[in-house]
Design a protein around this motif. Structure first.
Motif, short mmCIF file in Angstrom:
data_model
loop_
_atom_site.label_atom_id
_atom_site.label_comp_id
_atom_site.label_asym_id
_atom_site.label_seq_id
_atom_site.Cartn_x
_atom_site.Cartn_y
_atom_site.Cartn_z
N PRO A 225 0.85 -1.19 0.00
CA PRO A 225 0.00 0.00 0.00
C PRO A 225 0.89 1.25 0.00
O PRO A 225 1.96 1.24 0.61
CB PRO A 225 -0.79 -0.12 1.31
CG PRO A 225 -0.76 -1.58 1.64
CD PRO A 225 0.57 -2.08 1.15
N CYS A 226 0.46 2.27 -0.72
CA CYS A 226 1.29 3.47 -0.90
C CYS A 226 1.50 4.22 0.42
O CYS A 226 0.54 4.49 1.15
CB CYS A 226 0.63 4.39 -1.93
SG CYS A 226 1.41 5.98 -2.07
N PRO A 227 2.76 4.60 0.73
CA PRO A 227 3.02 5.31 1.99
C PRO A 227 2.53 6.76 1.97
O PRO A 227 2.39 7.37 3.03
CB PRO A 227 4.55 5.27 2.11
CG PRO A 227 5.05 5.09 0.73
CD PRO A 227 4.00 4.33 -0.02
N ALA A 228 2.27 7.30 0.76
CA ALA A 228 1.85 8.71 0.69
C ALA A 228 0.33 8.82 0.81
O ALA A 228 -0.18 9.46 1.72
CB ALA A 228 2.35 9.34 -0.61
N CYS A 229 -0.41 8.17 -0.11
CA CYS A 229 -1.88 8.32 -0.09
C CYS A 229 -2.54 7.22 0.75
O CYS A 229 -3.71 7.37 1.12
CB CYS A 229 -2.44 8.33 -1.51
SG CYS A 229 -2.25 6.77 -2.41
N GLN A 230 -1.84 6.16 1.06
CA GLN A 230 -2.32 5.01 1.84
C GLN A 230 -3.55 4.37 1.21
O GLN A 230 -4.32 3.68 1.87
CB GLN A 230 -2.62 5.40 3.30
CG GLN A 230 -1.39 5.95 4.03
CD GLN A 230 -1.52 5.85 5.54
OE1 GLN A 230 -1.60 4.77 6.10
NE2 GLN A 230 -1.53 6.97 6.22
N LYS B 94 6.39 3.16 -8.01
CA LYS B 94 5.36 4.16 -8.34
C LYS B 94 4.01 3.74 -7.78
O LYS B 94 3.67 2.55 -7.81
CB LYS B 94 5.27 4.33 -9.86
CG LYS B 94 4.47 5.57 -10.27
CD LYS B 94 4.74 5.89 -11.74
CE LYS B 94 3.89 6.98 -12.33
NZ LYS B 94 3.59 8.15 -11.59
N CYS B 95 3.26 4.73 -7.26
CA CYS B 95 1.89 4.48 -6.78
C CYS B 95 0.96 4.52 -7.99
O CYS B 95 1.06 5.42 -8.83
CB CYS B 95 1.48 5.54 -5.77
SG CYS B 95 -0.27 5.47 -5.34
N ASP B 96 0.03 3.52 -8.06
CA ASP B 96 -0.85 3.44 -9.24
C ASP B 96 -2.09 4.34 -9.14
O ASP B 96 -2.89 4.39 -10.07
CB ASP B 96 -1.25 1.98 -9.52
CG ASP B 96 -2.11 1.39 -8.41
OD1 ASP B 96 -2.45 2.10 -7.44
OD2 ASP B 96 -2.46 0.19 -8.52
N VAL C 282 -4.30 10.21 -8.83
CA VAL C 282 -4.25 11.47 -8.08
C VAL C 282 -3.02 11.56 -7.20
O VAL C 282 -2.66 12.64 -6.76
CB VAL C 282 -5.50 11.64 -7.17
CG1 VAL C 282 -6.72 12.01 -8.00
CG2 VAL C 282 -5.75 10.43 -6.31
N CYS C 283 -2.38 10.43 -6.92
CA CYS C 283 -1.19 10.41 -6.05
C CYS C 283 0.07 10.32 -6.89
O CYS C 283 0.80 11.28 -7.05
CB CYS C 283 -1.28 9.24 -5.07
SG CYS C 283 0.21 9.03 -4.07
N GLY C 284 0.31 9.15 -7.48
CA GLY C 284 1.48 8.97 -8.35
C GLY C 284 2.81 9.08 -7.62
O GLY C 284 3.83 9.39 -8.23
N GLU C 285 2.81 8.86 -6.30
CA GLU C 285 4.08 8.92 -5.54
C GLU C 285 5.14 8.03 -6.20
O GLU C 285 4.83 6.96 -6.73
CB GLU C 285 3.82 8.46 -4.09
CG GLU C 285 5.06 8.35 -3.19
CD GLU C 285 5.74 9.68 -2.91
OE1 GLU C 285 6.14 10.37 -3.86
OE2 GLU C 285 5.87 10.03 -1.71
N THR C 286 6.39 8.50 -6.19
CA THR C 286 7.47 7.71 -6.76
C THR C 286 8.49 7.41 -5.67
O THR C 286 8.53 8.08 -4.64
CB THR C 286 8.19 8.47 -7.90
OG1 THR C 286 8.66 9.69 -7.36
CG2 THR C 286 7.28 8.72 -9.07
ZN LIG Z 1 -0.23 6.88 -3.48
#
Ligand SMILES: [Zn+2]
Length: 249
Positions: free
Chosen positions: A16-21, A63-65, A68-72
């Motif tokens: 799970p993405c650490p930025a948008c969770q 990369k976050c899928d 709206v987030c797209g954290e790398t």
């Molecule tokens: Zn994310």
């Protein structure tokens, strides 16, 4: 938490993405670069060695899928290529798996609810970052997160003489708080503390560090999500009681 995703060797590094969770933060396969380790190079030139089980080094992007987030991020570690004979297919098959030794920013072992105070969140994030390379250090950070939870509850950090209070004493005070409302959470905190203590003096296995994460997750969920739901429900009940007569007027 999903302990499977935190196993040592995994086929597709994704968490799970650490930025948008919310989104999935995964390895970008086309960015993987691999280089041979010295030991592998020597072993490859030795005909007596097993060449069907190779370990080399890799680096790649993450990369976050969620659009709206797209954290790398970046990931690096070891890659294992295992070749084995499949008699039914009369051919070899290859299995590739990855051991992450660094993931930056690091995925979180569990979702951090928005209500969690910042000092506790920071300790969880530090524990997650350290986990890949040093499980002992990760367990120590879990212990610090536990201390921060007790502080958030107003459990004193110092005694009357100004000296530091032992964590055992602080846990005892927490256990007695609100007529024993937090007894179960105190048990979880105490167990996480033992694992954290191992981090200071002894070795901590990967499974022990994951157990400490899971205990911390349960405490955080109980304390900052469910308990606040309880109090919110009571507040709404009270608001309803006071609002209704006004509506009737
Ligand atoms: Zn994310």
């Amino acid at each position: 938490m999903d302990q499977e995703r935190w196993k040592r060797w995994i086929a597709i590094p994704s968490w799970p993405c650490p930025a948008c969770q919310a989104g999935t933060y995964r390895i970008v396969f086309k960015t993987i670069q691999v280089t041979e380790s010295r030991a592998e190079r020597i072993s490859q030139s030795d005909p007596s060695e097993n060449h069907d089980d190779m370990v080399d080094r890799f680096v790649a992007h993450m990369k976050c899928d969620a659009p709206v987030c797209g954290e790398t991020g970046t990931i690096s570690g070891n890659r294992n290529t295992f070749r084995f004979w499949v008699p039914e297919e009369d051919d070899y098959q290859t299995e590739v798996s990855y051991e992450a030794l660094s993931v930056i920013p690091s995925p979180l072992p569990f979702k951090i609810p928005p209500k969690v105070p910042r000092p506790i969140e920071l300790k969880v994030r530090e524990a997650a970052t350290l986990f890949w390379i040093d499980q002992k250090a990760a367990a120590s950070r879990v212990r610090e997160a536990v201390e921060a939870i007790l502080t958030d509850f107003g459990i004193p950090e110092r005694n009357d003489k100004g000296g530091p209070l032992w964590l055992d004493t602080r846990i005892k005070l927490f256990r007695e708080l609100d007529h024993g409302k937090w007894v179960e959470q105190a048990d979880l905190i105490e167990a996480a503390k033992w694992i954290g203590n191992l981090g200071t003096h002894d070795t901590v296995t990967r499974d022990e560090a994951l157990d400490a994460f899971e205990m911390l997750e349960t405490v955080i969920e109980d304390v900052f999500v469910r308990a606040r739901h309880d109090v919110l429900a009571r507040a709404r009940e009270r608001n309803d009681k006071h609002r209704k007569p006004k509506l009737a007027e």
